[in-house]
Design an enzyme around this catalytic site. Structure first.
Site, PDB file in Angstrom:
ATOM      1  N   GLU A  60       0.818  -1.216   0.000  1.00  0.00           N
ATOM      2  CA  GLU A  60       0.000   0.000   0.000  1.00  0.00           C
ATOM      3  C   GLU A  60       0.854   1.269   0.000  1.00  0.00           C
ATOM      4  OE1 GLU A  60      -2.698  -0.654   3.350  1.00  0.00           O
ATOM      5  OE2 GLU A  60      -4.086  -1.689   2.003  1.00  0.00           O
ATOM      6  N   ARG A 117      -6.325 -10.513  -5.807  1.00  0.00           N
ATOM      7  CA  ARG A 117      -5.620 -10.015  -4.612  1.00  0.00           C
ATOM      8  C   ARG A 117      -5.514 -11.080  -3.517  1.00  0.00           C
ATOM      9  NH1 ARG A 117      -7.466  -4.833  -0.874  1.00  0.00           N
ATOM     10  NH2 ARG A 117      -6.640  -5.671   1.076  1.00  0.00           N
ATOM     11  N   ASP A 165      -8.827  -8.769   3.993  1.00  0.00           N
ATOM     12  CA  ASP A 165      -8.561  -7.710   4.962  1.00  0.00           C
ATOM     13  C   ASP A 165      -9.630  -7.613   6.043  1.00  0.00           C
ATOM     14  OD1 ASP A 165      -7.260  -5.658   6.108  1.00  0.00           O
ATOM     15  OD2 ASP A 165      -7.759  -4.155   4.606  1.00  0.00           O
ATOM     16  N   GLU A 192      -2.369 -12.462  12.565  1.00  0.00           N
ATOM     17  CA  GLU A 192      -2.763 -11.087  12.888  1.00  0.00           C
ATOM     18  C   GLU A 192      -4.277 -10.938  12.905  1.00  0.00           C
ATOM     19  OE1 GLU A 192      -0.778  -8.019  10.504  1.00  0.00           O
ATOM     20  OE2 GLU A 192      -2.396  -6.599  10.911  1.00  0.00           O
ATOM     21  N   GLU A 251     -12.506  -1.980  12.092  1.00  0.00           N
ATOM     22  CA  GLU A 251     -12.455  -1.204  10.846  1.00  0.00           C
ATOM     23  C   GLU A 251     -13.633  -1.478   9.913  1.00  0.00           C
ATOM     24  OE1 GLU A 251      -8.837  -1.699   8.595  1.00  0.00           O
ATOM     25  OE2 GLU A 251      -9.606  -0.558   6.890  1.00  0.00           O
TER      26      GLU A 251
HETATM   27  O1  GCW Z   1      -7.033  -2.672   5.759  1.00  0.00           O
HETATM   28  C1  GCW Z   1      -5.989  -1.861   5.582  1.00  0.00           C
HETATM   29  C2  GCW Z   1      -6.348  -0.605   6.276  1.00  0.00           C
HETATM   30  C3  GCW Z   1      -5.166   0.304   6.331  1.00  0.00           C
HETATM   31  C4  GCW Z   1      -4.030  -0.440   7.033  1.00  0.00           C
HETATM   32  C5  GCW Z   1      -3.739  -1.718   6.273  1.00  0.00           C
HETATM   33  C6  GCW Z   1      -2.644  -2.577   6.903  1.00  0.00           C
HETATM   34  C7  GCW Z   1      -2.296   0.466   8.395  1.00  0.00           C
HETATM   35  O2  GCW Z   1      -7.434  -0.013   5.611  1.00  0.00           O
HETATM   36  O3  GCW Z   1      -5.531   1.462   7.019  1.00  0.00           O
HETATM   37  O4  GCW Z   1      -2.892   0.360   7.149  1.00  0.00           O
HETATM   38  O5  GCW Z   1      -4.883  -2.482   6.202  1.00  0.00           O
HETATM   39  O6  GCW Z   1      -2.977  -3.555   7.515  1.00  0.00           O
HETATM   40  O7  GCW Z   1      -1.489  -2.272   6.743  1.00  0.00           O
END
Ligand code: GCW
Length: 676
Positions: free
Chosen positions: A283, A333, A362, A384, A390
């Site tokens: 990212e 992904r 995610d 993790e 979120e």
């Molecule tokens: O899901 C995403 C989040 C990001 C986060 C990323 C990660 C810290 O939207 O905000 O960044 O995961 O886990 O690195």
């Protein structure tokens, strides 16, 4: 043969006031109603006993003991407690043995073990449990929390107020809160903490320099006294931004020298420092790819430099192409973490740990467990989780996560070796078992109750307890948290537990259907937006059309299923055996496809979304029954948030139902209200 012995006996009048079973509440509520563990320590019962004054943790025990005594004396005539350091290999570094006969004896090999034993005893007493002996050894070695706190005081994906660590690009220096937090974490067995966001911005990049060293030392002293190791997230490009080199290539000697200096300076000041957490090539964060190097090159460079100091490098596997073209159906992904890291199995040093998100996308409400678990067999690994909600209500919805974590830890990868279940293989597939375990993205902020939603304190509690003891059930942890947090009738506790235990399923029912994920508002990730990410670059698509919906990740699609063991692969590949709640993660199916539960997909979507809202409505009614039992602050905190959750659930229900009604043209069998 004891290294040190603490003996303290307090005689008391056992006709004391009625027992107050709230975890710390009776004693400490007045000061700050933050949590089941609150902050201040009453020294009234503290006399003198011998202690190794250089040992930070034993000092903590001394400070905590008066509170423990106060509780013990309420239930026992003899409030003597003997803390004993012994030598017993079976207890390891952190385990303890509590024996209760006439007096209470806590035994451990280390003061850290004694500390954990003390908190456990405390909890058992507050729960009103009778026992003769408890021997307890943690199941997982590393039990960590990752903060996504920025130094300007914001928290990435934080919904419980500002950072408790930072404000205005400085440390906040509210050491009392830091203390409270350390204590809270130690009471549930957390032993590692990274204190800044994995996306490391400009000011935070300098946390590894001497600019903030005094504050870091204070932080470390506080956390160390509760047995917690401190880690920093680092910026891979620091050699450029701080070191003024033109490269951050891990194989470049100048880069290695840069890190060498940083690390030795840090350890000179903080010899017990834990090490680094690294988000690289993910990212937009810099990483080794820019120099044609692999993740192994990057991680091993840090590992080698950290090794002489006993430090470790935690390297995240959340690596994928976040600039995908939605038109390109060849990219998936979900495959990325496995594709990147599986070929590197066995190539990481023994002080590198790969940190792998529970699922392959995610932190969605429902994802299959990452195939890296069970795949990687010669690499240290941490799973993790995400305490902060979120994608799951952002501290405004009830979402008790123990069932999510249990599902992952109890997942049988069905590889043909043992242990094949995640909770066991974290350790056994790691090359150094002490470098394995669990971490979770943090949740606390400056909000008075830590978590914004009072009921979501239960997630912190359950997280720590479950990391320590993987056998605990979601129900047990919910019940205990309720008992430790509130004074209620049995029925009252039942109500709280019931809401908690059913909450994940409730959220799943009104969220994106059958494991397809996302459908949330882009960037903020709160509230529904079915096509919000559909034509975007993030690789999180649902592919709904007029005939059907879902990702074809089967053998005829992106072949993601092939990343699993052959048994799991066959199960997920076959639409007849793929679990209903993961169907759209693995398959594109038609709206009239018959699910295993006998319904068509479209009817299941409608039913679930109506049921989800009804369940929230029921929570509101259930919560109302507690109005005269529960303290006012908690009552109004939760009732206000339940109303908000109800409105949001309706929004999800209506947007999802309408979307699929419009796409499919198929009506609800029961003619409920679907807007067209
Ligand atoms: O899901 C995403 C989040 C990001 C986060 C990323 C990660 C810290 O939207 O905000 O960044 O995961 O886990 O690195």
């Amino acid at each position: 043969e004891n290294l040190f012995k603490i003996f303290f006996q307090h005689f008391f009048d056992f006709l004391k006031e009625k027992q107050d079973k709230r975890y710390m509440k009776g004693i400490l509520d007045k000061m700050r109603d933050k949590c089941w563990l609150s902050k201040q320590v009453d020294r009234a019962f503290f006399n003198s006993f011998q202690i190794d004054s250089k040992d930070l943790i034993s000092n903590t025990i001394i400070k905590e003991m008066p509170i423990l005594f106060k509780e013990i004396e309420k239930v026992s005539q003899n409030a003597a407690i003997l803390f004993q350091l012994i030598q017993d290999d079976s207890l390891g570094e952190e385990g303890f043995n509590i024996k209760r006969c006439e007096s209470t004896i806590i035994q451990a090999n280390t003061s850290k073990g004694l500390l954990y034993g003390m908190y456990r005893l405390y909890e058992e007493i507050l729960l009103g449990n009778q026992f003769k002996e408890i021997i307890s050894i943690p199941d997982q070695s590393i039990r960590m929390i990752n903060h996504w706190d920025n130094m300007d005081g914001t928290i990435e994906r934080g919904y419980a107020g500002e950072s408790i660590f930072y404000a205005n690009n400085q440390f906040r220096r509210d050491w009392t809160i830091v203390h409270e937090y350390a204590r809270l974490l130690a009471s549930i067995g957390i032993n590692a903490l990274s204190i800044n966001n994995v996306n490391v911005h400009k000011v935070e990049t300098r946390l590894i320099t001497m600019d903030f060293i005094e504050d870091l030392k204070t932080m470390n002293a506080i956390f160390s006294s509760y047995g917690i190791k401190l880690f920093l997230s680092i910026n891979f490009a620091s050699p450029i931004t701080i070191g003024r080199l033109e490269t951050a290539d891990p194989l470049d000697e100048r880069v290695q020298n840069f890190w060498q200096k940083i690390v030795s300076n840090l350890y000179k000041e903080i010899p017990t420092f834990g090490g680094f957490v690294v988000k690289a090539d993910s990212e937009g964060e810099p990483g080794p790819f820019a120099y044609g190097r692999g993740h192994d090159d990057g991680a091993n460079m840090f590992a080698e430099i950290l090794k002489p100091f006993g430090g470790i490098c935690i390297w995240r596997c959340f690596v994928y192409n976040c600039k995908q073209d939605w038109r390109d159906r060849s990219i998936d992904r979900a495959r990325a973490a496995y594709d990147h890291f599986m070929p590197l199995d066995g190539r990481f040093s023994d002080n590198v740990i790969l940190q792998i998100k529970l699922g392959s996308l995610d932190f969605q409400v429902k994802e299959p467990v990452s195939p890296l678990f069970g795949g990687l067999r010669k690499t240290n690994q941490i799973i993790e989780f995400q305490l902060t909600q979120e994608y799951t209500g952002q501290q405004r919805a009830v979402y008790y996560q123990a069932p999510v974590w249990k599902e992952a830890l109890d997942f049988d990868t069905k590889h043909d070796y043992s242990p094949s279940v995640v909770k066991g293989l974290l350790k056994s597939n790691s090359i150094d078992s002490k470098n394995s375990g669990i971490c979770a993205v943090g949740v606390v902020g400056m909000d008075e109750n830590w978590t914004h939603h009072k009921l979501m304190q239960s997630n912190i509690y359950a997280y720590g307890k479950l990391c320590w003891d993987n056998q605990l059930t979601s129900e047990e942890m919910a019940n205990n948290w309720s008992k430790l947090s509130f004074i209620l009738s049995d029925q009252g506790h039942k109500t709280v537990s019931e809401i908690l235990i059913t909450s994940r399923e409730t959220y799943r029912l009104y969220n994106a259907p059958n494991g397809v994920g996302f459908m949330c508002k882009p960037h903020i990730h709160y509230g529904p937006d079915v096509d919000g990410y559909e034509y975007d670059r993030w690789g999180t698509y649902h592919f709904a059309d007029r005939n059907g919906i879902g990702n074809n990740r089967s053998k005829t699609g992106t072949k993601y299923v092939e990343q699993y063991s052959s048994q799991r692969c066959e199960e997920y590949h076959n639409v007849k055996t793929c679990p209903d709640d993961l169907l759209l993660w693995f398959h594109y199916v038609k709206y009239d496809h018959k699910l295993q539960n006998g319904k068509t997909l479209i009817q299941d979507i409608y039913d679930n979304h109506f049921e989800g809202v009804e369940r929230v409505q029921k929570y509101i009614a259930q919560w109302q029954t507690l109005e005269n039992e529960i303290d006012e602050e908690s009552y109004s905190n939760v009732s206000g948030l339940l109303d908000e959750q109800y409105d949001m659930a309706i929004e999800w229900r209506d947007q999802i139902n309408t979307y699929f009604f419009r796409k499919s043209g198929i009506s609800d069998k029961y003619n409920r209200n679907i807007y067209n």
